[in-house]
Motif scaffolding. Structure first.
Motif: not given
Length: 495
Positions: A31-35, A52-58
């Protein structure tokens, strides 16, 4: 409406996160999250493993950390994303002169107009052209994209959404009403939260409801132009052409702060920084503008905008900075400032400098860039031009930042804190690299430009690895001593 599905909408899959996985072998399949990584940061893009863990943009980054604490949290690298976007755009421009970019990762293409030779005319030919685009983008970048083909822009975009991830959906002309009827009315272009709320009060929830309500009722609810447009869209009627030249109306930058800024001198300094960054973007685009706009958001999310129109268009940092400072004088910031922004509109391709403004003393340089202050939000559109400057002593390196070490070569910042910085040394075409920790002021460690992606290595890695079949295993390589919330390690902040 077209009788063949000759409008293509392309959307790169989880673009920022996918580029980071392509550039960093140790992140592939994880899992990679950019922001923004500060307390008020928001997620720009989440990889499919993170979704898959529920993370979404914004989504607020703090919420994403609770849902997926073992993800790699990285700051955006816009220079790298722009370079990859240029490759994708080049592929699209090879097949048609009518390409309408919407953002770095999204574009419309009119396949009815061929760049060379005969344009594809049948459904099979159009599908083959779309598949060729997808294959070429993957070959050149190692990244996947989703494509929709339809007889209108609206339906092509709906198709690409249905194709995600890494797919192609063709909407055959004549099937518009069947497809649209059950969809939420928010699906239609031009229907935002306010319009959706107004329609919901009238019992209009789906696209089919809007079609059945009729044009007169929608005009009554939304006004003549907007109501007529929504009604036409609900019937599947969309005659908007693909426009190759989309001229920008403004250039702006803004920052959201980790903590509300209350000191007036600090507010003035931040406005100065933003004005100079805005001028840099303006000049990089070869543009000038007549109207300077200041945006101020308070702790209660109340947003004020103030503008000043100059005598002529300018790209001069001093003029823009002085105008922004004058606008700030008319804004009360005693309650604190959550967000500041400076923009220039009324764009032109030439300058007609204000001689009186130019007669003043030269404007001293103000430190700026990604490490110039505690802003968490960064630039929402466009970002910084090129690689980040070297951090000042005592300031944190950004997770995901490209670096090089005199002895160990290229790598990227995995985390920093307590006067230390942890770097993973690897290249896009290498196996996952080793992690080492250095003093934050180590003279052998330098910021660097992004390395080119290695699409063949990435494709092999994806075919051999776990891919997107399930959640990534929690845990992962330790951060080798780096601590603090800036860590991009695969455990909770501070691990």
């Amino acid at each position: 409406m077209r009788g063949v599905p000759s409008i293509l909408h392309l959307d790169m899959d989880a673009f920022y996160a996918s580029v980071e996985q392509a550039a960093k072998p140790s992140l592939r399949g994880r899992p990679v999250i950019v922001g923004g990584l500060g307390p008020r940061g928001v997620v720009a893009t989440a990889s499919y493993e993170a979704r898959l863990f529920g993370v979404r943009s914004a989504m607020p980054t703090a919420q994403a950390r609770r849902l997926c604490p073992h993800a790699a949290y990285l700051t955006p690298r816009f220079a790298c994303y722009r370079a990859v976007s240029a490759v994708v755009l080049g592929v699209l421009e090879e097949i048609s002169p009518l390409v309408e970019p919407l953002s770095l990762d999204e574009a419309f293409v009119d396949l009815a107009v061929a760049r060379t030779g005969r344009a594809p005319a049948t459904g099979d030919e159009l599908r083959a052209a779309a598949e060729s685009v997808r294959a070429r983008i993957r070959a050149l970048t190692g990244l996947t994209c989703s494509v929709g083909l339809a007889g209108s822009k609206m339906l092509a975009k709906i198709g690409s959404e249905r194709a995600k991830p890494d797919g192609l959906v063709v909407i055959v002309p004549g099937e518009e009403r069947t497809l649209l009827t059950p969809l939420p009315v928010r699906t239609l272009p031009g229907v935002g939260p306010a319009t959706e709320a107004a329609l919901r009060k009238a019992g209009i929830v789906t696209v089919g409801d809007a079609a059945r309500a009729g044009e007169d009722e929608l005009v009554r609810l939304l006004g003549r132009a907007h109501g007529a447009s929504v009604h036409a869209m609900s019937l599947g009627i969309d005659d908007r052409p693909v426009v190759a030249e989309r001229d920008a109306k403004s250039v702006s930058v803004e920052d959201t702060f980790d903590e509300d800024v209350t000191a007036r001198p600090r507010v003035r300094l931040e406005v100065d920084r933003l004005a100079l960054r805005c001028a840099e973007r303006l000049r990089a685009a070869g543009r000038s503008g007549r109207t300077v706009v200041l945006k101020v958001r308070g702790p209660d999310f109340t947003t004020l905008t103030r503008s000043e129109t100059l005598r002529g268009p300018t790209d001069d940092p001093g003029v823009i900075r002085e105008a922004a400072a004058r606008l700030l004088e008319g804004v009360d910031t005693t309650e604190g400032v959550r967000l500041l922004g400076v923009g220039v509109s009324g764009l032109a391709d030439f300058t007609q400098e204000d001689l009186f403004a130019q007669a003043g003393p030269a404007v001293p340089a103000v430190p700026h860039g990604p490490d110039a202050g505690p802003a968490a939000g960064g630039e929402p559109a466009g970002g910084h031009q090129g690689a980040a400057p070297a951090p000042e002593p005592g300031r944190r390196w950004s997770p995901g930042q490209d670096v090089t070490h005199d002895d160990h070569g290229p790598g990227w910042v995995q985390g920093s804190g307590l006067g230390r910085v942890t770097v993973r040394f690897e290249r896009p075409d290498s196996p996952p690299g080793r992690v080492r920790t250095f003093a934050e002021r180590d003279p052998a460690l330098h910021p660097s430009q992004p390395l080119p992606l290695a699409p063949k290595a990435l494709a092999q890695d994806r075919s051999a690895g776990p891919g997107r079949s399930g959640p990534a295993a929690p845990g992962g390589p330790p951060s080798s001593g780096a601590s603090g919330s800036a860590a991009a390690s695969f455990g909770p902040p501070g691990e």
